[in-house]
Design a protein around this motif. Structure first.
Motif, PDB file in Angstrom:
ATOM      1  N   PHE A  98      -7.404 -10.724   4.166  1.00  0.00           N
ATOM      2  CA  PHE A  98      -6.382  -9.986   4.904  1.00  0.00           C
ATOM      3  C   PHE A  98      -5.758  -8.887   4.054  1.00  0.00           C
ATOM      4  O   PHE A  98      -5.547  -7.765   4.527  1.00  0.00           O
ATOM      5  N   ALA A  99      -5.471  -9.186   2.795  1.00  0.00           N
ATOM      6  CA  ALA A  99      -4.852  -8.180   1.929  1.00  0.00           C
ATOM      7  C   ALA A  99      -5.764  -6.966   1.766  1.00  0.00           C
ATOM      8  O   ALA A  99      -5.307  -5.816   1.790  1.00  0.00           O
ATOM      9  N   GLY A 100      -7.066  -7.217   1.621  1.00  0.00           N
ATOM     10  CA  GLY A 100      -8.007  -6.113   1.484  1.00  0.00           C
ATOM     11  C   GLY A 100      -8.128  -5.303   2.756  1.00  0.00           C
ATOM     12  O   GLY A 100      -8.175  -4.063   2.727  1.00  0.00           O
ATOM     13  N   PHE A 101      -8.196  -5.997   3.903  1.00  0.00           N
ATOM     14  CA  PHE A 101      -8.225  -5.308   5.190  1.00  0.00           C
ATOM     15  C   PHE A 101      -6.974  -4.447   5.365  1.00  0.00           C
ATOM     16  O   PHE A 101      -7.041  -3.282   5.766  1.00  0.00           O
ATOM     17  N   LYS A 102      -5.827  -5.033   5.083  1.00  0.00           N
ATOM     18  CA  LYS A 102      -4.561  -4.327   5.291  1.00  0.00           C
ATOM     19  C   LYS A 102      -4.486  -3.075   4.435  1.00  0.00           C
ATOM     20  O   LYS A 102      -4.094  -1.996   4.914  1.00  0.00           O
ATOM     21  N   ALA A 103      -4.877  -3.189   3.180  1.00  0.00           N
ATOM     22  CA  ALA A 103      -4.828  -2.028   2.294  1.00  0.00           C
ATOM     23  C   ALA A 103      -5.748  -0.918   2.795  1.00  0.00           C
ATOM     24  O   ALA A 103      -5.379   0.266   2.793  1.00  0.00           O
ATOM     25  N   ALA A 104      -6.955  -1.289   3.249  1.00  0.00           N
ATOM     26  CA  ALA A 104      -7.899  -0.289   3.749  1.00  0.00           C
ATOM     27  C   ALA A 104      -7.373   0.383   5.013  1.00  0.00           C
ATOM     28  O   ALA A 104      -7.494   1.600   5.190  1.00  0.00           O
ATOM     29  N   VAL A 105      -6.771  -0.409   5.901  1.00  0.00           N
ATOM     30  CA  VAL A 105      -6.254   0.137   7.157  1.00  0.00           C
ATOM     31  C   VAL A 105      -5.089   1.089   6.898  1.00  0.00           C
ATOM     32  O   VAL A 105      -5.000   2.172   7.491  1.00  0.00           O
ATOM     33  N   LEU A 106      -4.187   0.715   6.016  1.00  0.00           N
ATOM     34  CA  LEU A 106      -3.030   1.567   5.743  1.00  0.00           C
ATOM     35  C   LEU A 106      -3.452   2.868   5.070  1.00  0.00           C
ATOM     36  O   LEU A 106      -2.825   3.909   5.279  1.00  0.00           O
ATOM     37  N   ARG A 107      -4.511   2.824   4.274  1.00  0.00           N
ATOM     38  CA  ARG A 107      -5.029   4.073   3.700  1.00  0.00           C
ATOM     39  C   ARG A 107      -5.536   4.992   4.805  1.00  0.00           C
ATOM     40  O   ARG A 107      -5.422   6.214   4.719  1.00  0.00           O
ATOM     41  N   GLU A 108      -6.107   4.407   5.843  1.00  0.00           N
ATOM     42  CA  GLU A 108      -6.663   5.197   6.940  1.00  0.00           C
ATOM     43  C   GLU A 108      -5.595   5.665   7.914  1.00  0.00           C
ATOM     44  O   GLU A 108      -5.584   6.827   8.328  1.00  0.00           O
ATOM     45  N   PHE A 109      -4.682   4.772   8.310  1.00  0.00           N
ATOM     46  CA  PHE A 109      -3.725   5.075   9.370  1.00  0.00           C
ATOM     47  C   PHE A 109      -2.367   5.544   8.851  1.00  0.00           C
ATOM     48  O   PHE A 109      -1.618   6.175   9.586  1.00  0.00           O
ATOM     49  N   GLY A 110      -2.035   5.198   7.629  1.00  0.00           N
ATOM     50  CA  GLY A 110      -0.741   5.578   7.093  1.00  0.00           C
ATOM     51  C   GLY A 110       0.295   4.480   7.254  1.00  0.00           C
ATOM     52  O   GLY A 110       0.113   3.515   8.004  1.00  0.00           O
ATOM     53  N   ASN A 111       1.400   4.642   6.572  1.00  0.00           N
ATOM     54  CA  ASN A 111       2.418   3.599   6.531  1.00  0.00           C
ATOM     55  C   ASN A 111       3.261   3.501   7.793  1.00  0.00           C
ATOM     56  O   ASN A 111       4.120   2.617   7.900  1.00  0.00           O
ATOM     57  N   ASP A 112       3.059   4.406   8.753  1.00  0.00           N
ATOM     58  CA  ASP A 112       3.776   4.291  10.023  1.00  0.00           C
ATOM     59  C   ASP A 112       3.213   3.161  10.880  1.00  0.00           C
ATOM     60  O   ASP A 112       3.822   2.776  11.879  1.00  0.00           O
TER      61      ASP A 112
END
Length: 375
Positions: A98-112
């Motif tokens: 989950f931590a790896g998925f979350k980091a990858a997603v936030l890099r793509e979508f941004g912190n919003d």
């Protein structure tokens, strides 16, 4: 996971170019030389591509294209001559946690955006989107698993958390789809992308359980995602449209999505699809409609409403009345070797090898089954 540009679109039915499995890929093959479509991916490699490192399991390799299942669940179709420095790094495939998925997603979508997880899903949404989606997605997963497992369909656990992107406005829905290379026609509420393995949904109903339109979209597109991740379908070898769309349309019925799998079949009817099918085929013997959707996906372009109704009718009948044969047929489709395409004759042979070639008799049996149902 690096932002690698990859080939292919979610609408691509098969890979481009004739695929030849190389010696390097033999560990991912079954004993008969065919891709082990319904099993989990096995060993994992690390390699260089356009100056970045990628980790994943190689699935197929042609003269020009390498297909890799990445750790975040994406299918990457890469230029083979741009990949180098291959290294085996693990004996078993390891999806991102989950931590790896979350980091990858936030890099793509941004912190919003916020990223949350449930038992089976990774839910990506802006702040403020209804939390009801988590329960609805898990309800879908349980319903699909219960319905098909009780009918003897072999299923496996997904290798990944299943990503669901929830967009609060039509504009954000369009922007997100465009970023993935998809242009949405007006009225679209959601879709499943086979390459990214994501479902993208517009939260038009704000998670309202009375929003039947949104529930139908969730059921249909969510079923696609579920089916491609539990072994019912093969993401590298997608099934014919009549199978994929027929099963997804079947799941739109409230008697299937959330219904009792042991109740009479009449409670699982899709009234709208039944009405369309009956209007077109009632009293018409040997119309060859089944043979047409088995041979080709063309009917879905020529008359989509009727083709979807016919696909629903066939999928509903085979699931309810001949599930063992349907399982055998789906296994044959999944185990087919990847290729540039499959002819109508081959598609027909695949089908008749399981169900027989008496098309008139098959259509009659389907028609009689449907005529006994009253939604």
């Amino acid at each position: 996971m690096p932002a690698v540009r990859f080939r292919g679109r979610s609408s691509d039915r098969l890979l481009s170019g004739c695929l030849t499995v190389c010696t390097f890929l033999m560990p991912v093959l079954a004993g008969d030389g065919k891709a082990a479509a319904q099993s989990s991916p096995v060993w994992m490699m690390d390699f260089s591509y356009l100056g970045e490192r990628i980790q994943g399991t190689p699935l197929t390799w042609s003269e020009n294209t390498l297909c890799v299942l990445a750790r975040d669940g994406r299918l990457l179709y890469l230029d083979r001559d741009k990949a180098s420095d291959f290294r085996k790094i693990a004996d078993r495939f390891q999806a991102l946690d989950f931590a790896g998925f979350k980091a990858a997603v936030l890099r793509e979508f941004g912190n919003d955006f916020s990223v949350t997880s449930s038992t089976h899903y990774l839910i990506i949404s802006p702040q403020g989107v209804s939390h009801a989606w988590k329960d609805r997605l898990e309800h879908l997963f349980r319903s699909a698993t219960r319905y098909y497992s009780t009918r003897g369909f072999p299923l496996r656990n997904p290798d990944f958390l299943l990503p669901a992107v929830i967009c609060p406005t039509w504009e954000s829905f369009q922007r997100t789809a465009a970023r993935e290379g998809t242009q949405l026609p007006p009225g679209t509420l959601g879709y499943y992308d086979r390459l990214s393995n994501r479902i993208l949904l517009w939260d038009a109903g704000s998670g309202n359980p009375r929003d039947r339109g949104g529930i139908h979209v969730l059921a249909h597109e969510g079923f696609h995602q579920w089916a491609f991740n539990v072994g019912l379908h093969n993401r590298v070898n997608p099934p014919p449209l009549w199978v994929a769309e027929g099963l997804a349309t079947l799941f739109e019925s409230s008697g299937v999505f959330g219904g009792d799998p042991y109740s009479p079949a009449s409670r699982r009817v899709h009234p709208a699809r039944l009405a369309t099918f009956t209007a077109a085929h009632a009293g018409r013997d040997h119309a060859q409609w089944l043979r047409k959707i088995v041979q080709s996906d063309a009917p879905f372009r020529e008359n989509p409403a009727l083709a979807y109704a016919e696909a629903w009718a066939a999928a509903f009948y085979f699931t309810e009345r001949e599930p063992a044969k349907f399982v055998t047929y789906l296994r044959a489709v999944n185990d087919r070797e990847p290729s540039a395409g499959i002819s109508g004759r081959d598609r027909e042979a695949e089908f008749t090898g399981v169900f027989g070639s008496d098309w008139g008799n098959l259509e009659t049996r389907i028609g009689r089954f449907l005529s006994t149902l009253r939604p």
